[in-house]
Design a protein around this motif. Sequence first.
Motif, PDB file in Angstrom:
ATOM      1  N   ARG A 190     -30.691  43.088   6.436  1.00 46.59           N
ATOM      2  CA  ARG A 190     -30.473  43.831   7.681  1.00 46.59           C
ATOM      3  C   ARG A 190     -29.642  42.964   8.611  1.00 46.59           C
ATOM      4  N   ILE A 195     -33.208  43.880   0.495  1.00 49.46           N
ATOM      5  CA  ILE A 195     -32.508  44.354   1.686  1.00 49.46           C
ATOM      6  C   ILE A 195     -32.050  43.210   2.594  1.00 49.46           C
ATOM      7  N   HIS A 229     -28.127  42.975  12.438  1.00 46.71           N
ATOM      8  CA  HIS A 229     -28.208  43.597  13.746  1.00 46.71           C
ATOM      9  C   HIS A 229     -27.091  43.066  14.631  1.00 46.71           C
ATOM     10  N   ALA A 267     -29.846  38.611  11.620  1.00 45.61           N
ATOM     11  CA  ALA A 267     -29.961  39.145  10.263  1.00 45.61           C
ATOM     12  C   ALA A 267     -31.235  38.643   9.616  1.00 45.61           C
ATOM     13  N   ASN A 268     -31.726  39.425   8.670  1.00 46.65           N
ATOM     14  CA  ASN A 268     -32.872  38.991   7.888  1.00 46.65           C
ATOM     15  C   ASN A 268     -32.873  39.692   6.543  1.00 46.65           C
ATOM     16  N   LYS A 298     -27.999  46.661   0.378  1.00 47.85           N
ATOM     17  CA  LYS A 298     -28.733  46.412  -0.858  1.00 47.85           C
ATOM     18  C   LYS A 298     -28.057  45.210  -1.510  1.00 47.85           C
ATOM     19  N   PHE A 323     -26.769  48.316  13.778  1.00 46.93           N
ATOM     20  CA  PHE A 323     -27.246  47.548  12.640  1.00 46.93           C
ATOM     21  C   PHE A 323     -26.815  48.226  11.356  1.00 46.93           C
ATOM     22  N   GLU A 324     -26.711  47.409  10.331  1.00 44.93           N
ATOM     23  CA  GLU A 324     -26.353  47.885   8.998  1.00 44.93           C
ATOM     24  C   GLU A 324     -27.396  47.357   8.025  1.00 44.93           C
ATOM     25  N   ILE A 325     -27.631  48.119   6.970  1.00 46.98           N
ATOM     26  CA  ILE A 325     -28.583  47.722   5.937  1.00 46.98           C
ATOM     27  C   ILE A 325     -27.837  47.665   4.610  1.00 46.98           C
ATOM     28  N   ASP A 385     -35.258  41.137   3.297  1.00 48.59           N
ATOM     29  CA  ASP A 385     -36.560  41.577   2.815  1.00 48.59           C
ATOM     30  C   ASP A 385     -36.504  41.468   1.301  1.00 48.59           C
TER      31      ASP A 385
END
Length: 69
Positions: free
Chosen positions: A44, A42, A46, A32-33, A7, A3-5, A35
């Motif tokens: 995310r 964010i 996956h 993906a989701n 900004k 997974f990558e996060i 926040d």
Amino acid sequence: MMFEIFKTSVNDVQIADKIVKALDSRFPDFKANFDLEDCDKILRVHAKIPVPEVKDLVESFGCRCELLE
């Protein structure tokens, strides 16, 4: 699963939904989701998706996107 996060500057739920749908269309085996409550808005992801492609896709919606390390 990797997974990558990221900004982002996404601050609208409708834009976030459009980005997730576009990612799903391009990369069907991902999850993906967003926040949007987080100060960094964010994203995310996956799955094993090339970072430049995620960044380009988000930016195509007029939003900033950078990988958090």
